[in-house]
Design a protein around this motif. Sequence first.
Motif, PDB file in Angstrom:
ATOM      1  N   ALA A 119      50.125  39.148  44.730  1.00  0.00           N
ATOM      2  CA  ALA A 119      49.131  40.124  44.294  1.00  0.00           C
ATOM      3  C   ALA A 119      49.180  40.321  42.780  1.00  0.00           C
ATOM      4  CB  ALA A 119      49.335  41.449  45.008  1.00  0.00           C
ATOM      5  N   TYR A 120      50.349  40.042  42.185  1.00  0.00           N
ATOM      6  CA  TYR A 120      50.505  40.229  40.738  1.00  0.00           C
ATOM      7  C   TYR A 120      51.483  39.194  40.205  1.00  0.00           C
ATOM      8  CZ  TYR A 120      51.952  42.202  36.261  1.00  0.00           C
ATOM      9  OH  TYR A 120      52.230  42.360  34.925  1.00  0.00           O
ATOM     10  N   GLU A 121      51.202  38.691  39.030  1.00  0.00           N
ATOM     11  CA  GLU A 121      52.119  37.795  38.336  1.00  0.00           C
ATOM     12  C   GLU A 121      51.864  37.901  36.842  1.00  0.00           C
ATOM     13  OE1 GLU A 121      51.421  33.553  38.602  1.00  0.00           O
ATOM     14  OE2 GLU A 121      49.347  33.864  39.243  1.00  0.00           O
ATOM     15  N   GLU A 122      52.748  37.345  36.057  1.00  0.00           N
ATOM     16  CA  GLU A 122      52.517  37.209  34.630  1.00  0.00           C
ATOM     17  C   GLU A 122      52.519  35.730  34.287  1.00  0.00           C
ATOM     18  OE1 GLU A 122      54.783  39.399  31.841  1.00  0.00           O
ATOM     19  OE2 GLU A 122      54.409  41.350  32.780  1.00  0.00           O
ATOM     20  N   ARG A 123      51.500  35.317  33.534  1.00  0.00           N
ATOM     21  CA  ARG A 123      51.399  33.933  33.101  1.00  0.00           C
ATOM     22  C   ARG A 123      51.306  33.922  31.579  1.00  0.00           C
ATOM     23  NH1 ARG A 123      50.067  29.932  36.712  1.00  0.00           N
ATOM     24  NH2 ARG A 123      49.143  28.763  34.969  1.00  0.00           N
ATOM     25  N   HIS A 124      52.291  33.297  30.950  1.00  0.00           N
ATOM     26  CA  HIS A 124      52.313  33.201  29.489  1.00  0.00           C
ATOM     27  C   HIS A 124      52.198  34.577  28.836  1.00  0.00           C
ATOM     28  CE1 HIS A 124      51.906  28.881  30.076  1.00  0.00           C
ATOM     29  NE2 HIS A 124      50.859  29.111  30.836  1.00  0.00           N
ATOM     30  N   GLY A 125      52.858  35.561  29.471  1.00  0.00           N
ATOM     31  CA  GLY A 125      52.883  36.907  28.918  1.00  0.00           C
ATOM     32  C   GLY A 125      51.648  37.740  29.212  1.00  0.00           C
ATOM     33  N   ILE A 126      50.698  37.197  29.968  1.00  0.00           N
ATOM     34  CA  ILE A 126      49.458  37.915  30.287  1.00  0.00           C
ATOM     35  C   ILE A 126      49.521  38.401  31.735  1.00  0.00           C
ATOM     36  CG2 ILE A 126      46.952  37.714  30.526  1.00  0.00           C
ATOM     37  CD1 ILE A 126      47.044  35.542  28.354  1.00  0.00           C
ATOM     38  N   PRO A 127      49.342  39.705  31.976  1.00  0.00           N
ATOM     39  CA  PRO A 127      49.354  40.211  33.354  1.00  0.00           C
ATOM     40  C   PRO A 127      48.148  39.692  34.136  1.00  0.00           C
ATOM     41  CG  PRO A 127      49.557  41.995  31.732  1.00  0.00           C
ATOM     42  CD  PRO A 127      49.135  40.778  30.984  1.00  0.00           C
ATOM     43  N   VAL A 128      48.401  39.241  35.365  1.00  0.00           N
ATOM     44  CA  VAL A 128      47.334  38.684  36.205  1.00  0.00           C
ATOM     45  C   VAL A 128      47.415  39.320  37.590  1.00  0.00           C
ATOM     46  CG1 VAL A 128      46.299  36.602  37.182  1.00  0.00           C
ATOM     47  CG2 VAL A 128      47.481  36.481  34.972  1.00  0.00           C
ATOM     48  N   HIS A 129      46.307  39.908  38.022  1.00  0.00           N
ATOM     49  CA  HIS A 129      46.205  40.514  39.352  1.00  0.00           C
ATOM     50  C   HIS A 129      45.368  39.598  40.248  1.00  0.00           C
ATOM     51  CE1 HIS A 129      47.614  44.462  37.754  1.00  0.00           C
ATOM     52  NE2 HIS A 129      47.018  44.023  36.653  1.00  0.00           N
ATOM     53  N   HIS A 130      45.791  39.483  41.509  1.00  0.00           N
ATOM     54  CA  HIS A 130      45.063  38.629  42.457  1.00  0.00           C
ATOM     55  C   HIS A 130      44.649  39.436  43.693  1.00  0.00           C
ATOM     56  CE1 HIS A 130      45.927  34.890  40.340  1.00  0.00           C
ATOM     57  NE2 HIS A 130      47.215  35.155  40.341  1.00  0.00           N
ATOM     58  N   PRO A 131      43.659  40.314  43.560  1.00  0.00           N
ATOM     59  CA  PRO A 131      43.172  41.013  44.754  1.00  0.00           C
ATOM     60  C   PRO A 131      42.424  40.054  45.671  1.00  0.00           C
ATOM     61  CG  PRO A 131      41.720  41.429  42.902  1.00  0.00           C
ATOM     62  CD  PRO A 131      42.895  40.647  42.355  1.00  0.00           C
ATOM     63  N   ARG A 132      42.331  40.409  46.929  1.00  0.00           N
ATOM     64  CA  ARG A 132      41.601  39.577  47.899  1.00  0.00           C
ATOM     65  C   ARG A 132      40.169  40.071  48.053  1.00  0.00           C
ATOM     66  NH1 ARG A 132      46.499  37.646  46.744  1.00  0.00           N
ATOM     67  NH2 ARG A 132      47.213  36.110  48.278  1.00  0.00           N
ATOM     68  N   TYR A 133      39.253  39.131  48.256  1.00  0.00           N
ATOM     69  CA  TYR A 133      37.886  39.501  48.589  1.00  0.00           C
ATOM     70  C   TYR A 133      37.464  38.731  49.844  1.00  0.00           C
ATOM     71  CZ  TYR A 133      36.358  35.117  46.334  1.00  0.00           C
ATOM     72  OH  TYR A 133      36.189  33.797  45.981  1.00  0.00           O
ATOM     73  N   LEU A 134      36.683  39.391  50.667  1.00  0.00           N
ATOM     74  CA  LEU A 134      36.278  38.834  51.954  1.00  0.00           C
ATOM     75  C   LEU A 134      35.321  37.660  51.775  1.00  0.00           C
ATOM     76  CD1 LEU A 134      36.136  39.016  55.084  1.00  0.00           C
ATOM     77  CD2 LEU A 134      34.254  40.657  54.771  1.00  0.00           C
ATOM     78  N   VAL A 135      35.587  36.602  52.506  1.00  0.00           N
ATOM     79  CA  VAL A 135      34.696  35.447  52.567  1.00  0.00           C
ATOM     80  C   VAL A 135      34.358  35.184  54.030  1.00  0.00           C
ATOM     81  CG1 VAL A 135      34.518  32.947  52.254  1.00  0.00           C
ATOM     82  CG2 VAL A 135      35.504  34.358  50.435  1.00  0.00           C
ATOM     83  N   ILE A 136      33.077  35.022  54.317  1.00  0.00           N
ATOM     84  CA  ILE A 136      32.638  34.680  55.670  1.00  0.00           C
ATOM     85  C   ILE A 136      32.206  33.223  55.650  1.00  0.00           C
ATOM     86  CG2 ILE A 136      31.021  35.182  57.542  1.00  0.00           C
ATOM     87  CD1 ILE A 136      30.798  38.007  56.457  1.00  0.00           C
ATOM     88  N   PRO A 137      32.967  32.335  56.275  1.00  0.00           N
ATOM     89  CA  PRO A 137      32.659  30.900  56.199  1.00  0.00           C
ATOM     90  C   PRO A 137      31.246  30.575  56.681  1.00  0.00           C
ATOM     91  CG  PRO A 137      34.840  31.261  57.133  1.00  0.00           C
ATOM     92  CD  PRO A 137      34.181  32.605  57.055  1.00  0.00           C
TER      93      PRO A 137
END
Length: 400
Positions: free
Chosen positions: A71-89
């Motif tokens: 849900a959260y990580e840091e890449r090259h010192g930049i905070p990155v959030h990964h929320p989920r969004y619904l996809v209907i195939p």
Amino acid sequence: MSQADANVSLLVISSLYPNPAQERHGIFVETRLRHLCEAKPVSARVIAPVPWVPPLLGGMARYQQYVGIPAYEERHGIPVHHPRYLVIPYIGMLLTPFFMFLSLLMAVNRLKRENIEFDLIDAHYYYPDGVAVALLATILKRTFTVTARGTDINLIPEVALPKKMILWAAGRAAASITVCSALRDRMVEIGADGRKVHVMRNGVDLELFRPLEREQCRSELLVSGNTLISVGHLIDRKGHDLVIAALLDLPDYSLVIAGDGEELGTLQQLVAQHCLTERVRFLGAVTQPELCRWLNAADALVLASSREGWANVLLESMACGTPVVATSIWGTPEVVAAEEAGVLVETRTASGISKGVQKLFADYPQHSKTRAYAELFSWDATVNSLYSLFHSLTACKAQA
């Protein structure tokens, strides 16, 4: 406050952004942001939403790779959030912008509760991301820009309702950015206000992609003879099948393919069908440092895409001193614009590609000249233009 001293705080929103499961996914968005933050007084936080499919809806195999993304990580010192969004195939294309909007709204509300502020939303890819961000910015009364990347403008607007939504979002945006003149022209053609559309091409990381000892790379990677490399997701529009078929007219050449995707099995069958197993190697997904080694080991990059905005891999290859053969589509003629860069192919067929390869090797450029050409495409000009635009928008907001 002078522009030289002004700090700009960005909230970058893009579903095209690298993550632990997809290290090259949207790498061009991350690369632009890193160069901007390193060169200018800019701070940034990223929301990079990832798709989620409820198990009961099926289609989970395709989306399984997203399950383990944090849900959260840091890449090259930049905070990155990964929320989920619904996809209907299969049926969800028209609904995806709204599901993404809801995900983004919840994510931004969490940031607000943590007293995290930003001056400007920097969105990438017009559909669904740009539409979702336009909805978000309207609710929050925030200034935003959208960068058009390729198929979001040269393909998706062929569908009537997404086209209307894209034009609505473009009208709400403070500015649109395109990575090549061809995309700007297309945005204006479909109805966008050309006065708000700015061309800011991608640059190339000249430190990461650089000439190495070519013979050493070839020896370590077991490359010999005339070797072509095709790079990109294994999907139909990238044209890997055409490059494979072109080998039938190029008996003295071998091919390596870097990338993964849904067409792997089909491409492997094509290789077997044409009895090319000994001449074609599938590398799977490779990291950027690994790609640099392969580009140095190869004699030419071949890009047979049907649609591209600004294909970064072309400049990455040239930065390694390796010329290219590429289909003459969209922004590619803006990249391959000199003999030392490579050859443009006007006819997107296996025959056209093989003739392009033969033309390149008949008058093969010096590696040093190809590298020198790539050096014309550093990030400096783009970073300066981006910062000038973002600063002007935040200054207008402050005065309002």
